[in-house]
Design a protein around this motif. Structure first.
Motif, short mmCIF file in Angstrom:
data_model
loop_
_atom_site.label_atom_id
_atom_site.label_comp_id
_atom_site.label_asym_id
_atom_site.label_seq_id
_atom_site.Cartn_x
_atom_site.Cartn_y
_atom_site.Cartn_z
N ASP A 1 0.87 -1.18 0.00
CA ASP A 1 0.00 0.00 0.00
C ASP A 1 0.90 1.23 0.00
O ASP A 1 1.71 1.40 0.92
CB ASP A 1 -0.89 -0.01 1.24
CG ASP A 1 -1.97 1.07 1.20
OD1 ASP A 1 -1.80 2.08 0.48
OD2 ASP A 1 -2.98 0.91 1.91
N ASN A 2 0.78 2.06 -1.03
CA ASN A 2 1.67 3.23 -1.12
C ASN A 2 1.36 4.27 -0.04
O ASN A 2 2.15 5.17 0.18
CB ASN A 2 1.66 3.84 -2.51
CG ASN A 2 0.41 4.66 -2.79
OD1 ASN A 2 -0.67 4.39 -2.27
ND2 ASN A 2 0.55 5.64 -3.66
N ALA A 3 0.24 4.14 0.65
CA ALA A 3 -0.06 5.05 1.77
C ALA A 3 0.98 4.89 2.88
O ALA A 3 1.25 5.84 3.63
CB ALA A 3 -1.46 4.79 2.31
N ASP A 4 1.58 3.70 2.97
CA ASP A 4 2.61 3.45 3.98
C ASP A 4 3.94 4.14 3.62
O ASP A 4 4.84 4.17 4.44
CB ASP A 4 2.86 1.95 4.13
CG ASP A 4 1.62 1.22 4.62
OD1 ASP A 4 0.77 1.85 5.28
OD2 ASP A 4 1.50 0.01 4.34
N GLU A 5 4.05 4.64 2.40
CA GLU A 5 5.29 5.28 1.94
C GLU A 5 5.03 6.69 1.41
O GLU A 5 5.64 7.12 0.43
CB GLU A 5 5.95 4.42 0.87
CG GLU A 5 6.40 3.07 1.40
CD GLU A 5 7.17 2.25 0.37
OE1 GLU A 5 7.48 2.78 -0.72
OE2 GLU A 5 7.45 1.09 0.67
N GLY A 6 4.10 7.39 2.04
CA GLY A 6 3.85 8.78 1.67
C GLY A 6 3.20 8.97 0.32
O GLY A 6 3.41 9.99 -0.33
#
Length: 151
Positions: free
Chosen positions: A95-100
Protein backbone atom coordinates in the motif's frame (compact mmCIF):
# COMPACT_ATOMS: atom_id res chain seq x y z
CA UNK A 1 -35.53 21.74 -33.31
CA UNK A 2 -36.10 18.10 -32.38
CA UNK A 3 -33.41 16.98 -34.83
CA UNK A 4 -30.91 19.50 -33.39
CA UNK A 5 -31.51 18.23 -29.85
CA UNK A 6 -30.95 14.62 -30.99
CA UNK A 7 -27.73 15.66 -32.72
CA UNK A 8 -26.43 17.44 -29.60
CA UNK A 9 -27.23 14.41 -27.44
CA UNK A 10 -25.55 12.11 -29.98
CA UNK A 11 -22.39 14.26 -30.04
CA UNK A 12 -22.19 14.47 -26.23
CA UNK A 13 -22.61 10.69 -25.82
CA UNK A 14 -20.27 9.54 -28.58
CA UNK A 15 -17.68 12.13 -29.54
CA UNK A 16 -16.88 13.80 -26.21
CA UNK A 17 -15.87 10.58 -24.39
CA UNK A 18 -13.54 9.75 -27.30
CA UNK A 19 -11.89 13.17 -27.06
CA UNK A 20 -11.44 12.75 -23.30
CA UNK A 21 -9.98 9.24 -23.78
CA UNK A 22 -7.62 10.52 -26.47
CA UNK A 23 -6.39 13.30 -24.18
CA UNK A 24 -5.80 10.71 -21.45
CA UNK A 25 -3.70 8.61 -23.86
CA UNK A 26 -1.59 11.67 -24.72
CA UNK A 27 -1.13 12.48 -21.03
CA UNK A 28 0.02 8.90 -20.40
CA UNK A 29 2.44 8.86 -23.33
CA UNK A 30 4.02 12.26 -22.65
CA UNK A 31 3.93 12.57 -18.86
CA UNK A 32 4.05 9.00 -17.53
CA UNK A 33 5.95 6.57 -19.77
CA UNK A 34 9.26 8.49 -19.43
CA UNK A 35 9.10 8.00 -15.64
CA UNK A 36 9.46 4.22 -16.07
CA UNK A 37 13.13 4.61 -17.04
CA UNK A 38 15.39 2.58 -16.66
CA UNK A 39 12.69 -0.10 -16.88
CA UNK A 40 11.20 -1.17 -20.22
CA UNK A 41 7.57 -0.15 -20.73
CA UNK A 42 5.43 -3.28 -21.22
CA UNK A 43 3.45 -1.62 -24.02
CA UNK A 44 0.03 -1.60 -22.32
CA UNK A 45 -1.60 1.79 -21.91
CA UNK A 46 -3.77 1.39 -18.81
CA UNK A 47 -5.55 4.65 -18.15
CA UNK A 48 -8.98 5.97 -17.33
CA UNK A 49 -10.78 9.16 -16.48
CA UNK A 50 -11.74 8.75 -12.82
CA UNK A 51 -13.72 10.97 -10.49
CA UNK A 52 -12.88 11.75 -6.91
CA UNK A 53 -13.92 8.95 -4.56
CA UNK A 54 -13.78 6.31 -7.32
CA UNK A 55 -11.80 3.09 -7.21
CA UNK A 56 -10.42 1.14 -10.18
CA UNK A 57 -8.79 -2.29 -10.35
CA UNK A 58 -6.46 -3.89 -12.84
CA UNK A 59 -5.52 -7.58 -12.88
CA UNK A 60 -2.02 -8.36 -14.17
CA UNK A 61 0.41 -11.26 -14.35
CA UNK A 62 3.94 -10.75 -13.04
CA UNK A 63 6.68 -13.23 -13.94
CA UNK A 64 9.45 -14.79 -11.90
CA UNK A 65 13.02 -13.53 -12.44
CA UNK A 66 11.96 -10.08 -13.58
CA UNK A 67 12.10 -6.79 -11.75
CA UNK A 68 9.04 -4.57 -12.05
CA UNK A 69 8.16 -0.93 -11.61
CA UNK A 70 4.56 0.10 -11.08
CA UNK A 71 3.77 3.73 -11.87
CA UNK A 72 0.41 5.15 -10.84
CA UNK A 73 0.07 8.79 -11.80
CA UNK A 74 -2.91 11.07 -12.01
CA UNK A 75 -3.41 14.59 -13.18
CA UNK A 76 -2.08 17.00 -10.60
CA UNK A 77 -5.49 18.32 -9.53
CA UNK A 78 -6.59 14.84 -8.40
CA UNK A 79 -4.18 14.95 -5.48
CA UNK A 80 -2.22 12.03 -4.05
CA UNK A 81 -3.52 8.72 -5.39
CA UNK A 82 -3.46 5.60 -3.27
CA UNK A 83 -2.57 2.31 -4.92
CA UNK A 84 -2.47 -1.14 -3.46
CA UNK A 85 -1.25 -4.52 -4.67
CA UNK A 86 -3.22 -7.65 -3.75
CA UNK A 87 -2.89 -11.32 -4.54
CA UNK A 88 -5.92 -12.92 -6.22
CA UNK A 89 -7.47 -13.69 -2.82
CA UNK A 90 -7.26 -9.97 -1.97
CA UNK A 91 -4.55 -10.28 0.65
CA UNK A 92 -2.88 -6.86 0.81
CA UNK A 93 0.79 -7.05 -0.26
CA UNK A 94 1.63 -3.36 -0.68
CA UNK A 95 0.00 0.00 0.00
CA UNK A 96 1.67 3.23 -1.12
CA UNK A 97 -0.06 5.05 1.77
CA UNK A 98 2.61 3.45 3.98
CA UNK A 99 5.29 5.28 1.94
CA UNK A 100 3.85 8.78 1.67
CA UNK A 101 1.71 8.06 -1.40
CA UNK A 102 4.67 7.59 -3.72
CA UNK A 103 3.64 7.01 -7.33
CA UNK A 104 6.44 4.47 -8.07
CA UNK A 105 7.16 1.07 -6.60
CA UNK A 106 9.95 -1.33 -7.67
CA UNK A 107 9.68 -5.01 -6.74
CA UNK A 108 10.23 -8.65 -7.73
CA UNK A 109 7.98 -11.69 -7.36
CA UNK A 110 9.17 -15.09 -6.14
CA UNK A 111 7.05 -16.98 -8.68
CA UNK A 112 4.88 -16.17 -11.68
CA UNK A 113 1.40 -15.23 -10.50
CA UNK A 114 -1.59 -12.95 -11.01
CA UNK A 115 -2.05 -9.83 -8.91
CA UNK A 116 -4.60 -7.03 -8.57
CA UNK A 117 -3.69 -3.35 -8.50
CA UNK A 118 -6.32 -1.13 -6.90
CA UNK A 119 -6.29 2.64 -7.38
CA UNK A 120 -8.23 4.93 -5.04
CA UNK A 121 -8.89 8.55 -5.98
CA UNK A 122 -9.31 10.67 -2.84
CA UNK A 123 -12.39 12.76 -2.23
CA UNK A 124 -11.82 16.47 -1.94
CA UNK A 125 -13.64 17.50 1.22
CA UNK A 126 -13.69 21.22 0.40
CA UNK A 127 -14.39 20.75 -3.32
CA UNK A 128 -11.56 23.06 -4.34
CA UNK A 129 -9.97 20.62 -6.78
CA UNK A 130 -10.91 19.09 -10.12
CA UNK A 131 -13.63 16.47 -9.73
CA UNK A 132 -12.22 14.06 -12.32
CA UNK A 133 -9.09 13.51 -14.33
CA UNK A 134 -6.82 11.06 -16.11
CA UNK A 135 -5.18 8.29 -14.08
CA UNK A 136 -2.46 6.11 -15.62
CA UNK A 137 -1.28 2.71 -14.39
CA UNK A 138 1.91 1.63 -16.17
CA UNK A 139 4.21 -1.33 -15.73
CA UNK A 140 7.91 -1.44 -16.54
CA UNK A 141 10.10 -4.53 -16.37
CA UNK A 142 13.67 -5.74 -16.73
CA UNK A 143 15.36 -9.10 -16.37
CA UNK A 144 16.66 -9.72 -12.87
CA UNK A 145 20.32 -8.79 -12.57
CA UNK A 146 20.28 -6.60 -15.69
CA UNK A 147 21.09 -3.47 -13.72
CA UNK A 148 24.15 -1.55 -14.77
CA UNK A 149 26.48 -1.26 -11.81
CA UNK A 150 28.85 1.69 -11.75
CA UNK A 151 32.00 1.68 -9.64
Amino acid sequence: MKMTLKFIIYISLTILPLVSFSQCNEYTKKQCIPQLTPYTFNGQLNNAVLSEGETAELRLTFYKDQEYRILVKGEEDLGALEFQLFDTEYNLLYDNADEGYTNLWDFMVESTDDFVIRILVPEDKDKSKLESGCVSILIGFRAFGSRTIFK
